[in-house]
Design a protein around this motif. Structure first.
Motif, PDB file in Angstrom:
ATOM      1  N   GLU A  57       0.812  -1.212   0.000  1.00 56.49           N
ATOM      2  CA  GLU A  57       0.000   0.000   0.000  1.00 56.49           C
ATOM      3  C   GLU A  57       0.847   1.264   0.000  1.00 56.49           C
ATOM      4  O   GLU A  57       0.410   2.305  -0.465  1.00 56.49           O
ATOM      5  N   THR A  58       2.066   1.205   0.536  1.00 54.29           N
ATOM      6  CA  THR A  58       2.910   2.399   0.579  1.00 54.29           C
ATOM      7  C   THR A  58       3.697   2.603  -0.712  1.00 54.29           C
ATOM      8  O   THR A  58       4.298   3.654  -0.893  1.00 54.29           O
ATOM      9  N   LEU A  59       3.683   1.633  -1.614  1.00 52.17           N
ATOM     10  CA  LEU A  59       4.364   1.796  -2.904  1.00 52.17           C
ATOM     11  C   LEU A  59       3.670   2.877  -3.723  1.00 52.17           C
ATOM     12  O   LEU A  59       2.453   3.005  -3.696  1.00 52.17           O
ATOM     13  N   ASN A  60       4.460   3.649  -4.455  1.00 47.06           N
ATOM     14  CA  ASN A  60       3.890   4.659  -5.342  1.00 47.06           C
ATOM     15  C   ASN A  60       3.430   4.059  -6.654  1.00 47.06           C
ATOM     16  O   ASN A  60       2.653   4.673  -7.371  1.00 47.06           O
ATOM     17  N   ASP A  61       3.933   2.880  -7.003  1.00 40.74           N
ATOM     18  CA  ASP A  61       3.560   2.227  -8.250  1.00 40.74           C
ATOM     19  C   ASP A  61       2.295   1.392  -8.056  1.00 40.74           C
ATOM     20  O   ASP A  61       2.119   0.748  -7.024  1.00 40.74           O
ATOM     21  N   PRO A  62       1.432   1.393  -9.083  1.00 45.50           N
ATOM     22  CA  PRO A  62       0.235   0.555  -9.022  1.00 45.50           C
ATOM     23  C   PRO A  62       0.591  -0.935  -8.996  1.00 45.50           C
ATOM     24  O   PRO A  62       1.424  -1.401  -9.771  1.00 45.50           O
ATOM     25  N   VAL A  63      -0.048  -1.673  -8.092  1.00 44.34           N
ATOM     26  CA  VAL A  63       0.173  -3.111  -7.934  1.00 44.34           C
ATOM     27  C   VAL A  63      -1.177  -3.806  -8.079  1.00 44.34           C
ATOM     28  O   VAL A  63      -2.200  -3.325  -7.579  1.00 44.34           O
ATOM     29  N   TYR A  64      -1.163  -4.948  -8.772  1.00 47.24           N
ATOM     30  CA  TYR A  64      -2.392  -5.726  -8.923  1.00 47.24           C
ATOM     31  C   TYR A  64      -2.093  -7.209  -8.739  1.00 47.24           C
ATOM     32  O   TYR A  64      -0.971  -7.662  -8.941  1.00 47.24           O
ATOM     33  N   VAL A  65      -3.127  -7.953  -8.357  1.00 40.79           N
ATOM     34  CA  VAL A  65      -3.063  -9.412  -8.291  1.00 40.79           C
ATOM     35  C   VAL A  65      -4.270  -9.933  -9.062  1.00 40.79           C
ATOM     36  O   VAL A  65      -5.396  -9.489  -8.842  1.00 40.79           O
ATOM     37  N   LEU A  66      -3.992 -10.846 -10.003  1.00 38.93           N
ATOM     38  CA  LEU A  66      -5.060 -11.522 -10.734  1.00 38.93           C
ATOM     39  C   LEU A  66      -5.191 -12.939 -10.181  1.00 38.93           C
ATOM     40  O   LEU A  66      -4.178 -13.590  -9.921  1.00 38.93           O
ATOM     41  N   ASP A  67      -6.427 -13.413  -9.998  1.00 38.36           N
ATOM     42  CA  ASP A  67      -6.616 -14.779  -9.515  1.00 38.36           C
ATOM     43  C   ASP A  67      -6.328 -15.782 -10.633  1.00 38.36           C
ATOM     44  O   ASP A  67      -5.960 -15.404 -11.743  1.00 38.36           O
ATOM     45  N   GLU A  68      -6.515 -17.047 -10.338  1.00 43.66           N
ATOM     46  CA  GLU A  68      -6.202 -18.102 -11.311  1.00 43.66           C
ATOM     47  C   GLU A  68      -7.067 -18.042 -12.563  1.00 43.66           C
ATOM     48  O   GLU A  68      -6.713 -18.581 -13.602  1.00 43.66           O
ATOM     49  N   THR A  69      -8.212 -17.337 -12.500  1.00 37.43           N
ATOM     50  CA  THR A  69      -9.071 -17.188 -13.679  1.00 37.43           C
ATOM     51  C   THR A  69      -8.764 -15.914 -14.466  1.00 37.43           C
ATOM     52  O   THR A  69      -9.378 -15.658 -15.493  1.00 37.43           O
ATOM     53  N   GLY A  70      -7.820 -15.114 -13.965  1.00 38.22           N
ATOM     54  CA  GLY A  70      -7.428 -13.901 -14.673  1.00 38.22           C
ATOM     55  C   GLY A  70      -8.241 -12.672 -14.314  1.00 38.22           C
ATOM     56  O   GLY A  70      -8.253 -11.702 -15.074  1.00 38.22           O
ATOM     57  N   HIS A  71      -8.911 -12.684 -13.175  1.00 36.73           N
ATOM     58  CA  HIS A  71      -9.697 -11.531 -12.732  1.00 36.73           C
ATOM     59  C   HIS A  71      -9.001 -10.852 -11.557  1.00 36.73           C
ATOM     60  O   HIS A  71      -8.296 -11.503 -10.780  1.00 36.73           O
ATOM     61  N   PHE A  72      -9.231  -9.531 -11.444  1.00 40.21           N
ATOM     62  CA  PHE A  72      -8.595  -8.782 -10.365  1.00 40.21           C
ATOM     63  C   PHE A  72      -9.034  -9.307  -8.999  1.00 40.21           C
ATOM     64  O   PHE A  72     -10.223  -9.409  -8.713  1.00 40.21           O
ATOM     65  N   GLU A  73      -8.037  -9.623  -8.184  1.00 39.12           N
ATOM     66  CA  GLU A  73      -8.284 -10.098  -6.823  1.00 39.12           C
ATOM     67  C   GLU A  73      -7.867  -9.032  -5.806  1.00 39.12           C
ATOM     68  O   GLU A  73      -8.436  -8.930  -4.722  1.00 39.12           O
ATOM     69  N   TYR A  74      -6.847  -8.241  -6.172  1.00 35.27           N
ATOM     70  CA  TYR A  74      -6.349  -7.202  -5.274  1.00 35.27           C
ATOM     71  C   TYR A  74      -5.738  -6.092  -6.117  1.00 35.27           C
ATOM     72  O   TYR A  74      -5.095  -6.347  -7.137  1.00 35.27           O
ATOM     73  N   VAL A  75      -5.914  -4.848  -5.699  1.00 34.21           N
ATOM     74  CA  VAL A  75      -5.226  -3.685  -6.266  1.00 34.21           C
ATOM     75  C   VAL A  75      -4.908  -2.733  -5.123  1.00 34.21           C
ATOM     76  O   VAL A  75      -5.672  -2.645  -4.155  1.00 34.21           O
ATOM     77  N   ASN A  76      -3.771  -2.040  -5.230  1.00 33.55           N
ATOM     78  CA  ASN A  76      -3.451  -1.064  -4.185  1.00 33.55           C
ATOM     79  C   ASN A  76      -4.044   0.301  -4.540  1.00 33.55           C
ATOM     80  O   ASN A  76      -4.630   0.490  -5.613  1.00 33.55           O
TER      81      ASN A  76
END
Length: 179
Positions: free
Chosen positions: A17-36
């Motif tokens: 959360e403290t990173l200035n760069d956008p971070v994302y996690v996609l689940d095994e089906t390719g859908h967004f699971e997490y974004v900061n």
């Protein structure tokens, strides 16, 4: 043990959360699971709209297909651990944003793929500087090529980087005069 895992997870979330760069996690089906928060700020959508959505929310289908191909390379037995490539993010409002996508896979055991993770870096300024440099080089090259005298440009090792046609004529003339 469970308390240690919870603490490690909390530390990880704080770090991301403290990173200035956008971070994302996609689940095994390719859908967004997490974004900061930086990701939300870049794309201009609410978290609730992003979580569970396909990357086509913010990427063209061509970019999504290219991303899947890169993911396939990472997942192959002889592929890299991560990969970096250029994409365009299509925000909710405004112009497309050129980015580098640094993609990797989430750790997994055996054959069960858990999903992928990525960090986006806005490269708009870098691309603008590159374009300005190319324009400047074009102008300078045009000026040098149209000078009334011959010009020879060398690097520090004295390798010829550029010579004008009038310089080549000058050399040809000098060699005929010496004979």
């Amino acid at each position: 043990m469970e308390q240690e895992q919870e603490m490690a997870l909390t530390q990880f979330r704080t770090l991301v959360e403290t990173l200035n760069d956008p971070v994302y996690v996609l689940d095994e089906t390719g859908h967004f699971e997490y974004v900061n928060d930086a990701f939300i700020e870049m794309v201009g959508y609410e978290r609730e709209k992003i979580i569970g959505a396909s990357p086509t929310l913010i990427k063209s289908s061509e970019v999504v297909d290219r991303s899947k191909n890169h993911l396939g390379r990472i997942l192959s037995s002889d592929g890299p651990d991560s990969i970096q490539f250029e994409i365009e993010i299509l925000p909710n409002q405004g112009e497309p944003i050129p980015c580098e996508d640094h993609m990797g896979v989430l750790p997994y055991e055996g054959e069960l793929f858990e999903g992928s993770v990525g960090i986006l870096r806005d490269i708009s300024e870098r691309k603008e500087r590159k374009q300005e440099l190319e324009q400047t080089n074009t102008v300078l090259r045009t000026i040098v090529e149209n000078l009334p005298m011959g010009v020879l440009v060398e690097d520090a090792e004295r390798d010829v980087l550029m010579q004008t046609a009038s310089w080549a004529k000058h050399l040809a003339f000098r060699s005929t005069v010496r004979k």
